[in-house]
Design a protein around this motif. Structure first.
Motif, short mmCIF file in Angstrom:
data_model
loop_
_atom_site.label_atom_id
_atom_site.label_comp_id
_atom_site.label_asym_id
_atom_site.label_seq_id
_atom_site.Cartn_x
_atom_site.Cartn_y
_atom_site.Cartn_z
N UNK A 99 0.83 -1.20 0.00
CA UNK A 99 0.00 0.00 0.00
C UNK A 99 0.86 1.26 0.00
N UNK A 100 0.39 2.31 -0.64
CA UNK A 100 1.11 3.59 -0.61
C UNK A 100 1.15 4.10 0.83
N UNK A 101 2.31 4.55 1.27
CA UNK A 101 2.45 5.04 2.64
C UNK A 101 3.91 5.06 3.04
N UNK A 102 4.24 5.85 4.05
CA UNK A 102 5.63 6.02 4.44
C UNK A 102 6.21 4.79 5.15
N UNK A 103 5.39 4.07 5.91
CA UNK A 103 5.91 2.89 6.61
C UNK A 103 6.05 1.72 5.66
N UNK A 104 5.07 1.52 4.77
CA UNK A 104 5.20 0.44 3.79
C UNK A 104 6.37 0.71 2.84
N UNK A 156 -9.60 0.45 -8.57
CA UNK A 156 -10.42 -0.63 -8.02
C UNK A 156 -10.60 -1.73 -9.06
N UNK A 157 -10.79 -1.37 -10.32
CA UNK A 157 -10.92 -2.36 -11.38
C UNK A 157 -9.61 -3.11 -11.59
N UNK A 158 -8.50 -2.37 -11.56
CA UNK A 158 -7.18 -2.99 -11.76
C UNK A 158 -6.86 -4.01 -10.68
N UNK A 159 -7.08 -3.63 -9.45
CA UNK A 159 -6.66 -4.49 -8.35
C UNK A 159 -7.44 -5.80 -8.32
N UNK A 160 -8.65 -5.80 -8.90
CA UNK A 160 -9.47 -7.01 -8.93
C UNK A 160 -8.85 -8.11 -9.77
N UNK A 164 -3.33 -11.93 -3.71
CA UNK A 164 -2.10 -11.71 -2.95
C UNK A 164 -1.93 -12.74 -1.84
N UNK A 165 -0.68 -13.14 -1.63
CA UNK A 165 -0.39 -13.97 -0.45
C UNK A 165 -0.50 -13.11 0.81
N UNK A 166 0.00 -11.87 0.70
CA UNK A 166 -0.03 -10.97 1.85
C UNK A 166 -0.25 -9.54 1.36
N UNK A 194 -7.91 -4.49 -1.21
CA UNK A 194 -6.63 -5.21 -1.14
C UNK A 194 -6.67 -6.26 -0.05
N UNK A 195 -7.24 -5.92 1.08
CA UNK A 195 -7.35 -6.87 2.19
C UNK A 195 -8.22 -8.06 1.81
#
Length: 250
Positions: A99-104, A156-160, A164-166, A194-195
């Motif tokens: 996911x987009x974000x500073x920790x990831x 949303x269409x793309x991610x479908x 993912x394993x994780x 994604x989850x």
């Protein structure tokens, strides 16, 4: 220490950490617990903080979100520690969502040389992944200028199309009643999707996100495993699922 000095100390710590513990404040201010509790009550009445069990958190608007640059300079050591632990859960051959974000984003360095496939909605993430010769895909869609995250209907269409394993997901707020939250509804929907597409979901968040609640709910606490740097001792048993780096290192 005078009242005004204690109040300034409390607010300064909150601005830097996002949350403060009652025990820490009594030591730093060299004051009794009852005195600090009165200080917190006064500051809460003035709208400067919110009291929570064992301390206080900084009040903030539910829809305000920091830029990627602003996020990347906060709690850097904690984020790196969380990211290192998260990356250790990835196995060779895994297909993961980052996911987009500073920790990831901090996870990427710990994936160097690994046989993994990464799907992300983060522009900064995919650039870094490709530069390090990691197999990476980026979702298409609307780009958020502030956070460099791709969101919206096309995303949303793309991610479908993926499984993912994780999934490793960031959160702006973590609240016992409200679950995992973020300021942007479109981004919350993508995180939720994604989850749903992952065998396992992990939320990466440092302790400054605890007790905060933002505008858009991602999912409930029990729907993901929280990877964090520290949770107040009195609260450790009430979180549904978590990995604390302090415990993992024992």
């Amino acid at each position: 220490m005078l009242n005004a000095d204690r109040h300034n100390l409390i607010i300064d710590l909150l601005k830097r950490r996002g949350s403060v513990k009652l025990k820490d404040l009594t030591e730093l201010a060299d004051s009794s617990e009852s005195t600090i509790r009165r200080d917190l009550a006064e500051l809460e009445e003035n709208g400067l903080l919110k009291r929570v069990h064992g301390g206080a958190i900084l009040t903030q608007a539910r829809t305000i979100e920091m830029s990627m640059v602003e996020k990347s300079v906060k709690n850097v050591r904690e984020k790196k520690d969380i990211a290192k632990l998260a990356a250790s859960l990835v196995k060779d051959g895994d297909c993961i969502y980052l996911d987009a974000g500073s920790t990831t984003f901090e996870m990427i360095d710990f994936l160097i040389g690994r046989d993994v496939t990464v799907v992300t909605n983060g522009l900064m993430h995919v650039e870094e992944l490709v530069s390090l010769d990691l197999n990476a895909y980026i979702l298409g869609g609307k780009m958020k200028a502030k956070t460099k995250a791709v969101i919206g209907g096309i995303a949303m269409e793309n991610i479908a199309n993926y499984r993912f394993d994780k999934a490793f997901i960031g959160a702006n707020g973590i609240h016992l009643n409200d679950g995992y939250t973020t300021p942007d509804m479109e981004e919350a929907l993508l995180k939720r999707k994604a989850a749903e597409l992952a065998d396992e979901t992990f939320v990466l968040a440092d302790n400054s996100k605890m007790h905060h609640s933002h505008f858009a709910k991602m999912f409930d606490l029990e729907e993901a495993t929280l990877i964090t740097d520290y949770i107040n001792v009195e609260e450790k048993e009430i979180w549904m699922k978590k990995i604390d780096i302090m415990e993992a290192e024992k």
